[in-house]
Scaffold this motif. Structure first.
Motif, PDB file in Angstrom:
ATOM      1  N   HIS A  39       1.035  -1.046   0.049  1.00 18.89           N
ATOM      2  CA  HIS A  39       0.057   0.007   0.128  1.00 18.89           C
ATOM      3  C   HIS A  39       0.933   1.185   0.034  1.00 18.89           C
ATOM      4  CE1 HIS A  39      -3.890  -2.245   0.447  1.00 18.89           C
ATOM      5  NE2 HIS A  39      -3.242  -2.838   1.553  1.00 18.89           N
ATOM      6  N   GLU A  40       0.815   2.061  -1.189  1.00 17.13           N
ATOM      7  CA  GLU A  40       1.741   3.199  -1.107  1.00 17.13           C
ATOM      8  C   GLU A  40       1.059   4.389  -0.390  1.00 17.13           C
ATOM      9  OE1 GLU A  40       2.806   3.792  -5.301  1.00 17.13           O
ATOM     10  OE2 GLU A  40       3.675   1.832  -5.436  1.00 17.13           O
ATOM     11  N   ALA A  41       1.693   5.258   0.165  1.00 18.16           N
ATOM     12  CA  ALA A  41       1.322   6.176   0.819  1.00 18.16           C
ATOM     13  C   ALA A  41       1.283   7.539  -0.429  1.00 18.16           C
ATOM     14  CB  ALA A  41       2.203   6.780   2.120  1.00 18.16           C
ATOM     15  N   SER A  42       0.162   8.344  -0.048  1.00 17.94           N
ATOM     16  CA  SER A  42      -0.122   9.234  -1.114  1.00 17.94           C
ATOM     17  C   SER A  42      -0.327  10.534  -0.601  1.00 17.94           C
ATOM     18  CB  SER A  42      -1.522   9.136  -2.122  1.00 17.94           C
ATOM     19  OG  SER A  42      -1.446  10.079  -3.054  1.00 17.94           O
ATOM     20  N   LEU A  43       0.416  11.645  -1.025  1.00 18.58           N
ATOM     21  CA  LEU A  43       0.429  12.993  -0.347  1.00 18.58           C
ATOM     22  C   LEU A  43      -0.509  13.754  -1.368  1.00 18.58           C
ATOM     23  CD1 LEU A  43       4.011  13.407   0.508  1.00 18.58           C
ATOM     24  CD2 LEU A  43       2.213  12.630   2.136  1.00 18.58           C
ATOM     25  N   ALA A  44      -1.138  13.270  -2.225  1.00 20.62           N
ATOM     26  CA  ALA A  44      -1.948  13.928  -3.325  1.00 20.62           C
ATOM     27  C   ALA A  44      -3.008  14.894  -2.660  1.00 20.62           C
ATOM     28  CB  ALA A  44      -2.607  13.059  -4.381  1.00 20.62           C
ATOM     29  N   GLY A  45      -3.632  14.339  -1.564  1.00 19.76           N
ATOM     30  CA  GLY A  45      -4.869  15.196  -0.936  1.00 19.76           C
ATOM     31  C   GLY A  45      -4.282  16.347  -0.052  1.00 19.76           C
ATOM     32  N   TYR A  46      -3.198  16.551  -0.046  1.00 17.22           N
ATOM     33  CA  TYR A  46      -2.826  17.728   0.910  1.00 17.22           C
ATOM     34  C   TYR A  46      -2.205  18.871   0.191  1.00 17.22           C
ATOM     35  CZ  TYR A  46      -2.153  14.044   4.277  1.00 17.22           C
ATOM     36  OH  TYR A  46      -2.577  12.713   5.240  1.00 17.22           O
ATOM     37  N   SER A  47      -2.347  19.946   0.710  1.00 13.93           N
ATOM     38  CA  SER A  47      -2.225  21.406  -0.006  1.00 13.93           C
ATOM     39  C   SER A  47      -0.958  22.015   0.875  1.00 13.93           C
ATOM     40  CB  SER A  47      -3.310  22.045  -0.349  1.00 13.93           C
ATOM     41  OG  SER A  47      -3.093  23.352  -1.015  1.00 13.93           O
ATOM     42  N   PHE A  48      -0.681  23.187   0.270  1.00 14.16           N
ATOM     43  CA  PHE A  48       0.507  23.952   0.893  1.00 14.16           C
ATOM     44  C   PHE A  48       0.091  24.296   2.234  1.00 14.16           C
ATOM     45  CE2 PHE A  48      -2.002  27.342  -1.225  1.00 14.16           C
ATOM     46  CZ  PHE A  48      -1.829  28.269  -0.053  1.00 14.16           C
ATOM     47  N   GLU A  49      -1.031  24.623   2.599  1.00 15.16           N
ATOM     48  CA  GLU A  49      -1.587  25.232   3.654  1.00 15.16           C
ATOM     49  C   GLU A  49      -1.566  24.055   4.826  1.00 15.16           C
ATOM     50  OE1 GLU A  49      -5.705  24.604   1.803  1.00 15.16           O
ATOM     51  OE2 GLU A  49      -3.695  25.328   1.289  1.00 15.16           O
ATOM     52  N   ASP A  50      -1.638  22.922   4.439  1.00 11.30           N
ATOM     53  CA  ASP A  50      -1.436  21.780   5.276  1.00 11.30           C
ATOM     54  C   ASP A  50      -0.057  21.618   5.753  1.00 11.30           C
ATOM     55  OD1 ASP A  50      -3.423  21.190   3.164  1.00 11.30           O
ATOM     56  OD2 ASP A  50      -3.959  19.606   4.225  1.00 11.30           O
ATOM     57  N   TRP A  51       0.924  21.866   5.112  1.00 13.64           N
ATOM     58  CA  TRP A  51       2.384  21.915   5.628  1.00 13.64           C
ATOM     59  C   TRP A  51       2.641  23.075   6.384  1.00 13.64           C
ATOM     60  CZ3 TRP A  51       3.715  17.253   4.954  1.00 13.64           C
ATOM     61  CH2 TRP A  51       2.875  16.396   3.851  1.00 13.64           C
ATOM     62  N   ILE A  52       1.913  24.176   6.106  1.00 15.25           N
ATOM     63  CA  ILE A  52       2.403  25.463   7.020  1.00 15.25           C
ATOM     64  C   ILE A  52       1.768  25.231   8.250  1.00 15.25           C
ATOM     65  CG2 ILE A  52       1.813  27.890   7.081  1.00 15.25           C
ATOM     66  CD1 ILE A  52       1.648  28.145   4.066  1.00 15.25           C
ATOM     67  N   CYS A  53       0.539  24.483   8.336  1.00 18.52           N
ATOM     68  CA  CYS A  53      -0.093  24.187   9.615  1.00 18.52           C
ATOM     69  C   CYS A  53       0.762  23.253  10.267  1.00 18.52           C
ATOM     70  CB  CYS A  53      -1.468  23.834   9.350  1.00 18.52           C
ATOM     71  SG  CYS A  53      -2.363  23.535  10.797  1.00 18.52           S
ATOM     72  N   LEU A  54       1.335  22.132   9.675  1.00 22.17           N
ATOM     73  CA  LEU A  54       2.068  21.078  10.238  1.00 22.17           C
ATOM     74  C   LEU A  54       3.584  21.778  10.702  1.00 22.17           C
ATOM     75  CD1 LEU A  54       2.482  17.957  10.660  1.00 22.17           C
ATOM     76  CD2 LEU A  54       3.676  18.008   8.770  1.00 22.17           C
TER      77      LEU A  54
END
Length: 206
Positions: A39-54
């Motif tokens: 099962h491959e992990a996919s980061l397609a559902g995330y956007s730049f605000e997700d990474w800023i928040c993280l």
């Protein structure tokens, strides 16, 4: 017949009714782990605000840990860690709220749409989308005015401009406006929103 003999011999009737224990072979366990690895992990559902928040979240976590370490281990806490941790929470909340707008994950009540006819539900849902966008835009305007009002005002423990923190909140509301416009357009093109058909959005983030 054997169950009756066991009961007659004094065996527990409940134990006799239990199914036989199924032992899993080591080969089956190895195969299940191998299938899980495919099962491959996919980061397609995330956007730049997700990474800023993280990023701000981990900065806040690091500040809280530093405060704990200096207070209870070194017995000489840094006063600025608490204030900066609180200020890191502001972008986490408001930029994270933009992420929730994009995914339509804010609290909403959709019981009324179960009883409305489809045309009326579509009109009401569109009005909700428009009202939400206008609300975010108005609050962004208010936050911008507040940020200008506290411009050049220093923080309590560090000589940093406090308005920078509130400009991050303003950026979060601007992102909410942008994401709300996008969600409104998507709802218009597909002909329904999460309010009208919540079952269509089940599992979309998995």
């Amino acid at each position: 017949m054997s169950a009756h003999l066991d009961i007659a011999a004094g065996a527990d009737p409940a134990a006799a009714a239990l199914p036989a224990h199924h032992e899993v072979a080591p080969e089956e366990l190895v195969k299940s782990f191998e299938e899980a690895d495919h099962h491959e992990a996919s980061l397609a559902g995330y956007s730049f605000e997700d990474w800023i928040c993280l990023g701000f979240f981990w900065a806040m976590a690091g500040l809280v840990f530093l405060q704990f370490f200096t207070r209870y281990v070194m017995n000489d806490s840094f006063a600025w860690t608490e204030e900066l941790a609180v200020y890191c929470l502001i972008p986490v909340v408001f930029i994270g709220a933009a992420m929730c707008v994009r995914r339509s994950r804010h609290i909403q009540v959709n019981i009324l749409y179960r009883y409305l006819p489809q045309p009326a539900a579509r009109v009401l849902s569109t009005l909700v989308d428009i009202s939400r966008t206008l609300f975010f835009a108005y609050v962004a305007y208010l936050v911008a005015r507040f940020s200008l009002a506290v411009d050049n005002e220093p923080m309590t423990t560090i000589d940093w401009n406090k308005s920078h923190v509130y400009w991050l909140a303003f950026a979060g509301f601007v992102l909410m406006v942008v994401r709300s416009v996008q969600v409104t357009w998507i709802n218009y093109r597909q002909g329904f929103s999460i309010l009208e058909r919540p079952e269509a959005y089940d599992g979309v983030d998995e």
